[in-house]
Design a protein around this motif. Structure first.
Motif, short mmCIF file in Angstrom:
data_model
loop_
_atom_site.label_atom_id
_atom_site.label_comp_id
_atom_site.label_asym_id
_atom_site.label_seq_id
_atom_site.Cartn_x
_atom_site.Cartn_y
_atom_site.Cartn_z
N TYR A 136 0.87 -1.18 0.00
CA TYR A 136 0.00 0.00 0.00
C TYR A 136 0.91 1.23 0.00
CZ TYR A 136 -3.32 -3.59 1.42
OH TYR A 136 -4.08 -4.73 1.48
N LEU A 182 -5.00 5.69 -6.20
CA LEU A 182 -6.18 5.96 -5.38
C LEU A 182 -5.97 7.28 -4.64
CD1 LEU A 182 -6.56 2.41 -3.77
CD2 LEU A 182 -7.29 3.18 -6.04
N LEU A 185 -8.25 8.17 0.28
CA LEU A 185 -8.61 6.83 0.75
C LEU A 185 -8.91 6.85 2.24
CD1 LEU A 185 -7.24 3.42 -0.14
CD2 LEU A 185 -7.01 4.13 2.24
N LYS A 186 -9.98 6.14 2.61
CA LYS A 186 -10.32 5.87 4.00
C LYS A 186 -10.68 4.39 4.12
CE LYS A 186 -12.16 10.47 5.12
NZ LYS A 186 -13.34 11.22 5.61
N ALA A 187 -10.28 3.76 5.21
CA ALA A 187 -10.58 2.33 5.36
C ALA A 187 -10.29 1.87 6.78
CB ALA A 187 -9.76 1.50 4.38
N LEU A 201 -14.30 0.79 3.00
CA LEU A 201 -13.32 1.34 2.07
C LEU A 201 -13.96 2.38 1.17
CD1 LEU A 201 -10.53 1.26 0.61
CD2 LEU A 201 -11.43 -0.64 -0.74
N SER A 202 -13.31 3.53 1.04
CA SER A 202 -13.76 4.55 0.09
C SER A 202 -12.54 5.27 -0.47
CB SER A 202 -14.71 5.54 0.75
OG SER A 202 -14.05 6.29 1.76
N PHE A 203 -12.60 5.62 -1.75
CA PHE A 203 -11.52 6.34 -2.40
C PHE A 203 -12.01 6.86 -3.75
CE2 PHE A 203 -11.20 1.87 -3.54
CZ PHE A 203 -11.06 1.89 -4.93
N THR A 205 -10.83 7.17 -7.91
CA THR A 205 -9.91 6.78 -8.97
C THR A 205 -10.65 6.87 -10.30
OG1 THR A 205 -8.29 5.10 -9.63
CG2 THR A 205 -10.45 4.29 -8.98
N SER A 211 -16.31 2.57 -3.48
CA SER A 211 -16.46 2.12 -2.10
C SER A 211 -16.66 0.61 -2.11
CB SER A 211 -17.66 2.81 -1.43
OG SER A 211 -18.86 2.49 -2.10
#
Length: 233
Positions: A136, A182, A185-187, A201-203, A205, A211
């Protein structure tokens, strides 16, 4: 166990070590000992992870170790993501407590907080898991909060570690053989012995929002398997 841990540390002529210690030892049974105090180390590396500073209070015995009020400053001077994308040369992370249980083969970390690249933090405790987290590739250190336990055995089944991550910038990740960039990003990332669960998960791209939830199976020696659902807009 303490000796094995210390052998993972490397010091240089610029290193500094300051230790305050109180304790006792049974002269008739040298395995019965205990100590407590405060330690502060500067300019050294542990498990190939460079650190500017590491400090905290400790309580040690043969089978149990506990470290409280831990403060760490990571040295990113030669870190691969720093060299590739730029960014800060260091990052500070705090940990409420770290407990090492030799009998149960467990390292438990409570309330990790900071804005830092995640892989060097994990590498201090479980280098093999850190190799996966290294995939990552955040361009800048994300905001992190984490707690959980790592099983120190190669075939252990007690690893359960959760990281909440939020990155306002960009990151790269190779998904099913192709690179993705991406953004925002949040997760919630939950690391287990044989898999990594990425939930909430959200981002962004491809100029759209995404999500979903993904499970990444990491136990196979030659390839990674994915399972989950994603929504792309």
């Amino acid at each position: 166990g303490i000796e094995r841990a210390l052998n993972q540390a490397e010091f240089s002529e610029n290193s500094k070590v300051h230790i305050i210690a109180n304790g006792s030892m049974n002269r008739n049974d040298l395995t019965r000992w205990e100590a407590e105090g405060h330690a502060s180390l500067q300019n050294f590396s542990y498990c190939d992870t460079p650190l500017h500073n590491l400090s905290g209070d400790y309580s040690l015995s043969r089978l149990h170790s506990k470290f409280d009020n831990v403060r760490a400053e990571f040295d990113y001077t030669n870190y691969i993501l720093k060299r590739k994308h730029g960014g800060p040369s260091s990052a500070r992370v705090t940990v409420s407590s770290i407990t090492v249980d030799v009998e149960k083969h467990l390292v438990t970390l409570n309330d990790i907080k900071g804005t830092a690249w995640p892989a060097p933090i994990v590498r201090l405790f479980v280098p093999g898991v850190a190799d996966h987290v290294e995939q990552y590739r955040f361009h800048r250190p994300p905001s992190l909060s984490a707690s959980g336990s790592f099983d120190t055995r190669l075939d252990g089944d007690q690893t359960y570690f959760t990281i909440y991550v939020s990155s306002p910038g960009s990151m790269n990740y190779d998904f099913i053989g192709e690179p993705l960039t991406l953004r925002r990003l949040k997760a919630r990332v939950r690391i287990r012995n044989d898999r990594v669960d990425v939930n909430n998960l959200s981002f962004y791209t491809f100029q759209g929002a995404c999500s979903g939830n993904v499970r990444v199976y990491t136990s196979h020696p030659t390839h990674t398997r994915y399972q989950g659902e994603m929504q792309f807009r």
